[in-house]
Design an enzyme around this catalytic site. Sequence first.
Site, PDB file in Angstrom:
ATOM      1  N   GLU A   1     -18.988  13.470  33.517  1.00 26.09           N
ATOM      2  CA  GLU A   1     -18.754  14.547  32.497  1.00 26.09           C
ATOM      3  C   GLU A   1     -19.185  15.748  33.261  1.00 26.09           C
ATOM      4  O   GLU A   1     -19.884  15.648  34.088  1.00 26.09           O
ATOM      5  CB  GLU A   1     -19.592  14.392  31.267  1.00 26.09           C
ATOM      6  CG  GLU A   1     -19.383  13.220  30.279  1.00 26.09           C
ATOM      7  CD  GLU A   1     -20.665  13.188  29.292  1.00 26.09           C
ATOM      8  OE1 GLU A   1     -21.214  14.037  28.792  1.00 26.09           O
ATOM      9  OE2 GLU A   1     -20.643  11.965  28.778  1.00 26.09           O
TER      10      GLU A   1
ATOM     11  N   LYS B   1     -21.195  18.812  33.962  1.00 27.24           N
ATOM     12  CA  LYS B   1     -22.541  19.247  33.548  1.00 27.24           C
ATOM     13  C   LYS B   1     -22.586  20.931  33.431  1.00 27.24           C
ATOM     14  O   LYS B   1     -22.165  21.664  34.298  1.00 27.24           O
ATOM     15  CB  LYS B   1     -23.282  18.985  34.874  1.00 27.24           C
ATOM     16  CG  LYS B   1     -24.876  19.107  34.498  1.00 27.24           C
ATOM     17  CD  LYS B   1     -25.671  18.947  35.765  1.00 27.24           C
ATOM     18  CE  LYS B   1     -27.268  19.050  35.489  1.00 27.24           C
ATOM     19  NZ  LYS B   1     -27.787  20.189  34.841  1.00 27.24           N
TER      20      LYS B   1
ATOM     21  N   ARG C   1     -29.487  22.832  26.479  1.00 26.13           N
ATOM     22  CA  ARG C   1     -29.292  21.839  25.915  1.00 26.13           C
ATOM     23  C   ARG C   1     -29.780  21.864  24.310  1.00 26.13           C
ATOM     24  O   ARG C   1     -31.031  22.485  24.085  1.00 26.13           O
ATOM     25  CB  ARG C   1     -30.398  20.673  26.622  1.00 26.13           C
ATOM     26  CG  ARG C   1     -30.349  19.339  25.893  1.00 26.13           C
ATOM     27  CD  ARG C   1     -29.653  18.446  26.631  1.00 26.13           C
ATOM     28  NE  ARG C   1     -29.964  16.986  26.154  1.00 26.13           N
ATOM     29  CZ  ARG C   1     -30.238  16.023  27.204  1.00 26.13           C
ATOM     30  NH1 ARG C   1     -30.769  16.272  28.149  1.00 26.13           N
ATOM     31  NH2 ARG C   1     -30.437  14.716  26.670  1.00 26.13           N
TER      32      ARG C   1
ATOM     33  N   ARG D   1     -34.336  21.782  24.358  1.00 24.08           N
ATOM     34  CA  ARG D   1     -35.201  20.650  25.105  1.00 24.08           C
ATOM     35  C   ARG D   1     -36.719  20.607  24.903  1.00 24.08           C
ATOM     36  O   ARG D   1     -37.289  19.543  25.135  1.00 24.08           O
ATOM     37  CB  ARG D   1     -34.843  21.335  26.722  1.00 24.08           C
ATOM     38  CG  ARG D   1     -35.577  20.680  27.722  1.00 24.08           C
ATOM     39  CD  ARG D   1     -34.534  19.653  28.490  1.00 24.08           C
ATOM     40  NE  ARG D   1     -35.286  18.811  29.298  1.00 24.08           N
ATOM     41  CZ  ARG D   1     -35.532  18.982  30.447  1.00 24.08           C
ATOM     42  NH1 ARG D   1     -34.912  19.776  31.150  1.00 24.08           N
ATOM     43  NH2 ARG D   1     -36.419  18.228  31.190  1.00 24.08           N
TER      44      ARG D   1
ATOM     45  N   GLU E   1     -24.694  20.633  24.909  1.00 26.30           N
ATOM     46  CA  GLU E   1     -25.108  21.827  25.646  1.00 26.30           C
ATOM     47  C   GLU E   1     -24.234  22.912  24.995  1.00 26.30           C
ATOM     48  O   GLU E   1     -22.908  23.128  24.811  1.00 26.30           O
ATOM     49  CB  GLU E   1     -24.606  21.558  27.143  1.00 26.30           C
ATOM     50  CG  GLU E   1     -25.191  22.726  28.282  1.00 26.30           C
ATOM     51  CD  GLU E   1     -26.664  22.169  28.708  1.00 26.30           C
ATOM     52  OE1 GLU E   1     -27.060  21.126  28.042  1.00 26.30           O
ATOM     53  OE2 GLU E   1     -27.040  22.928  29.470  1.00 26.30           O
TER      54      GLU E   1
ATOM     55  N   PHE F   1     -22.158  15.637  23.580  1.00 24.63           N
ATOM     56  CA  PHE F   1     -21.840  14.450  24.522  1.00 24.63           C
ATOM     57  C   PHE F   1     -22.595  13.378  23.971  1.00 24.63           C
ATOM     58  O   PHE F   1     -22.060  12.215  24.592  1.00 24.63           O
ATOM     59  CB  PHE F   1     -22.265  14.971  26.035  1.00 24.63           C
ATOM     60  CG  PHE F   1     -23.462  15.607  26.117  1.00 24.63           C
ATOM     61  CD1 PHE F   1     -24.723  14.594  25.873  1.00 24.63           C
ATOM     62  CD2 PHE F   1     -23.562  16.953  26.394  1.00 24.63           C
ATOM     63  CE1 PHE F   1     -26.064  15.384  26.307  1.00 24.63           C
ATOM     64  CE2 PHE F   1     -24.913  17.347  26.831  1.00 24.63           C
ATOM     65  CZ  PHE F   1     -26.059  16.473  26.481  1.00 24.63           C
TER      66      PHE F   1
ATOM     67  N   ARG G   1     -36.308   9.628  32.344  1.00 20.65           N
ATOM     68  CA  ARG G   1     -35.525  10.104  33.371  1.00 20.65           C
ATOM     69  C   ARG G   1     -35.152   8.801  34.330  1.00 20.65           C
ATOM     70  O   ARG G   1     -35.955   8.490  35.060  1.00 20.65           O
ATOM     71  CB  ARG G   1     -36.069  11.062  34.227  1.00 20.65           C
ATOM     72  CG  ARG G   1     -35.329  11.915  35.224  1.00 20.65           C
ATOM     73  CD  ARG G   1     -36.037  12.758  36.071  1.00 20.65           C
ATOM     74  NE  ARG G   1     -36.443  14.051  35.400  1.00 20.65           N
ATOM     75  CZ  ARG G   1     -35.728  15.232  35.247  1.00 20.65           C
ATOM     76  NH1 ARG G   1     -34.447  15.173  35.660  1.00 20.65           N
ATOM     77  NH2 ARG G   1     -36.195  16.301  34.643  1.00 20.65           N
TER      78      ARG G   1
ATOM     79  N   LYS H   1     -27.192  12.984  37.981  1.00 24.15           N
ATOM     80  CA  LYS H   1     -26.452  14.447  37.947  1.00 24.15           C
ATOM     81  C   LYS H   1     -26.110  14.726  39.405  1.00 24.15           C
ATOM     82  O   LYS H   1     -26.624  14.025  40.360  1.00 24.15           O
ATOM     83  CB  LYS H   1     -27.666  15.400  37.526  1.00 24.15           C
ATOM     84  CG  LYS H   1     -28.773  15.374  38.130  1.00 24.15           C
ATOM     85  CD  LYS H   1     -29.418  16.461  37.507  1.00 24.15           C
ATOM     86  CE  LYS H   1     -30.976  16.544  38.097  1.00 24.15           C
ATOM     87  NZ  LYS H   1     -31.756  17.554  37.460  1.00 24.15           N
TER      88      LYS H   1
HETATM   89  N1  ATP Z   1     -22.364  16.467  30.010  1.00 25.64           N
HETATM   90  C1  ATP Z   1     -23.750  16.578  30.016  1.00 25.64           C
HETATM   91  N2  ATP Z   1     -24.623  15.598  29.762  1.00 25.64           N
HETATM   92  C2  ATP Z   1     -25.853  15.609  29.548  1.00 25.64           C
HETATM   93  N3  ATP Z   1     -26.622  16.604  30.053  1.00 25.64           N
HETATM   94  C3  ATP Z   1     -25.892  17.770  30.291  1.00 25.64           C
HETATM   95  C4  ATP Z   1     -24.546  17.928  30.349  1.00 25.64           C
HETATM   96  N4  ATP Z   1     -23.894  18.841  30.633  1.00 25.64           N
HETATM   97  C5  ATP Z   1     -25.151  19.779  30.756  1.00 25.64           C
HETATM   98  N5  ATP Z   1     -26.085  19.013  30.723  1.00 25.64           N
HETATM   99  C6  ATP Z   1     -27.632  19.514  31.018  1.00 25.64           C
HETATM  100  O1  ATP Z   1     -28.058  18.907  32.191  1.00 25.64           O
HETATM  101  C7  ATP Z   1     -29.490  18.598  31.825  1.00 25.64           C
HETATM  102  C8  ATP Z   1     -29.811  17.351  32.545  1.00 25.64           C
HETATM  103  O2  ATP Z   1     -30.341  17.533  33.781  1.00 25.64           O
HETATM  104  P1  ATP Z   1     -31.867  17.186  34.078  1.00 25.64           P
HETATM  105  O3  ATP Z   1     -32.020  15.972  33.080  1.00 25.64           O
HETATM  106  O4  ATP Z   1     -32.085  16.941  35.446  1.00 25.64           O
HETATM  107  O5  ATP Z   1     -32.502  18.403  33.223  1.00 25.64           O
HETATM  108  P2  ATP Z   1     -33.237  19.400  34.133  1.00 25.64           P
HETATM  109  O6  ATP Z   1     -34.493  18.980  34.455  1.00 25.64           O
HETATM  110  O7  ATP Z   1     -33.193  20.686  33.237  1.00 25.64           O
HETATM  111  O8  ATP Z   1     -32.531  19.653  35.310  1.00 25.64           O
HETATM  112  P3  ATP Z   1     -31.305  20.881  35.507  1.00 25.64           P
HETATM  113  O9  ATP Z   1     -32.219  22.093  36.030  1.00 25.64           O
HETATM  114  O10 ATP Z   1     -30.450  20.118  36.338  1.00 25.64           O
HETATM  115  O11 ATP Z   1     -30.671  21.030  34.330  1.00 25.64           O
HETATM  116  C9  ATP Z   1     -29.549  18.373  30.586  1.00 25.64           C
HETATM  117  O12 ATP Z   1     -30.957  18.683  29.973  1.00 25.64           O
HETATM  118  C10 ATP Z   1     -28.617  19.152  29.908  1.00 25.64           C
HETATM  119  O13 ATP Z   1     -29.267  20.290  29.562  1.00 25.64           O
END
Ligand code: ATP
Length: 600
Positions: free
Chosen positions: A267, A269, A274, A289, A319, A359, A436, A442
């Site tokens: 998907e 990102k 979030r 979050r 998101e 999503f 996690r 990702k």
């Molecule tokens: N299609 C998607 N599915 C899931 N999460 C998504 C999507 N698009 C964007 N996101 C965002 O990406 C984040 C997932 O990355 P991660 O779990 O590493 O969080 P993070 O620590 O905040 O990292 P990052 O800095 O990469 O956002 C999710 O918390 C969400 O906010």
Amino acid sequence: MDFNKIISYYEKLESTRKRLEMIEILAQLFSECIKEENRKDFRKIIYLTQGRLVSEIDDFPTFGIAEKMVIQAISKFTGIANSNVKNLINKKGDVGEALESILKRREGKKQTYSLDTFVKETKTEKILEISRLYSELEKLSKIKGDGSQDQKINLLTGIFRLSSPQSAKFIVKIILSDLRMGIADKTILDSLSLSITGSKNNRSFIEHAYNIHPDLGYIAEKLMKEGLEGIKSITIQVGIPIRMMLASRIQYTEIQKKLGGGDFIAEYKYDGERVQVHKKGQKISLFSRRLKDITHQYPDIVECVNNQVKSENAVFEGEIVAMDAFFEKMLPFQVVSTRRRKYDIEKMKKEVPVCLYSFDLLFENDESLLNLSLNDRRKRLEKMITPSETIQFSNKKMIHNTQEMVEYFNEARKKGAEGIMNKAIGPDSVYKSGNRGFLWIKLKGLEGGKMLDTIDIVIIGGSWGKGRRKGLLSPFYGAVYNKETNMFEFFTRVGSGFSDDDLEQFTDRLKKLEIKKPPKNIICADTPDVWFQPEIIIEVMGDELTISNKSDVGASLGDPRGYSLRFPVYQRIREDKNIYQITTTQEILELFEIQNSQTL
Ligand SMILES: Nc1ncnc2c1ncn2[C@@H]1O[C@H](COP(=O)(O)OP(=O)(O)OP(=O)(O)O)[C@@H](O)[C@H]1O
């Protein structure tokens, strides 16, 4: 239960960094708490142990009390001049510790010169029931308006009168929002499991329940009253946010294998905020979050959820992304973050239109969907929502091989996404709350030998700027979190990427967090000009991870090397994370491995 008694456990906890010892001490405290006469206070004691007064999903009360007012209260209570109290604070490096030492000395004197008074005070007055402490603190947080300063000082002196020197120290920490004792939630969960079920092996059940209902006081009380059966019965409750599932990162050539070897879904990102949407009839709540209620920021999304979501009750995620006026182009995160204001929301709604790219669906019509596969959850999500400009589904594609994934990644980047999220779709692709793992992976960058991802660090110190930056703090000292040792390890200094405005704002906010010496859970061999309570989190990007003898990352794992970042540049502030959710030492080590093996 008497707060003065609890403090003896907190003192023991303060004197150790060993997790196993901490678990034992806490288990002893909890065994006290579950005795008949103390049970009513268990919930509050759990919050205090977490360094809070209320649960994570409730708002922490603000007291509007600064160090200056506490000094006045100490002076009034003890008769010691303000300036002398200040001197002692400077010497001790902490207001609470200064107060403790003054009160100890005072007690000593009373004992010597007036034994009667001392005995009377200790035996009849020095009992501070938790319920009493809470009601006094509640009163304190409610005092507002004219004459509030005097009233607050009076109330504070009243509390000091009921406290032992050690308790007074902790109370001052609570009031100055500096209570954190560095006890990780996982340690508390271990101790709950040990003291109530008799074994640490049941921790995973309790932790799962805590992820679904992130209120540790509630969980502890339920465990005490209903045992493990009660804990296992905990399920999603609409209106209570659940901890969100997170993604890992690995070398891109390994992604397909890690997701099961066959087809998977990728998907876009999205680069936004979030959100977890809870709908109960007409009542809609949006959670961040960090599990904070952010409903007021997005009245447009709330309205659309009401119109476009067919089910009576539901919990789903997506998101929120800022869009241009034609809803055609996605704008970067910095734009959506302007919605964080408390005022002018109606105006912002017009100036910064947003779209929720949904999503995942976690709950629908009284049924938890957490154990369904992603495919099934997504099918139900698409059935449940009628899409519009404001609520859409995340762009997705079935991927059969790495080449296709790379092409999709490039397409996503061209469209303004941060990268892609690769997700497993097999029968085991359940929603793992708070986890996690490798069901979601990702991908944000592909260039070999370079940084593939940003790093979130917490600011622990800073230097005073020179020349044009005089009077402003810069650079900052940033740390990552070592989840095994529960320590924050100095990682890098960062001074680039900040605008003058950024630096002014950071300086203002950080000045309020200044502390005289670093807390015990910080490892930093270097000495910055100023130390800060770890609270403000920033995202940085660098050229590459390097080995550096200046960094303390890895130190508490016994790694002789330190890991740092070459050319770190500030990207943004991360209000959506708490300090335990920043990049971990363990992730830095993984990233270092990936960086050194990945080539395109
Ligand atoms: N299609 C998607 N599915 C899931 N999460 C998504 C999507 N698009 C964007 N996101 C965002 O990406 C984040 C997932 O990355 P991660 O779990 O590493 O969080 P993070 O620590 O905040 O990292 P990052 O800095 O990469 O956002 C999710 O918390 C969400 O906010």
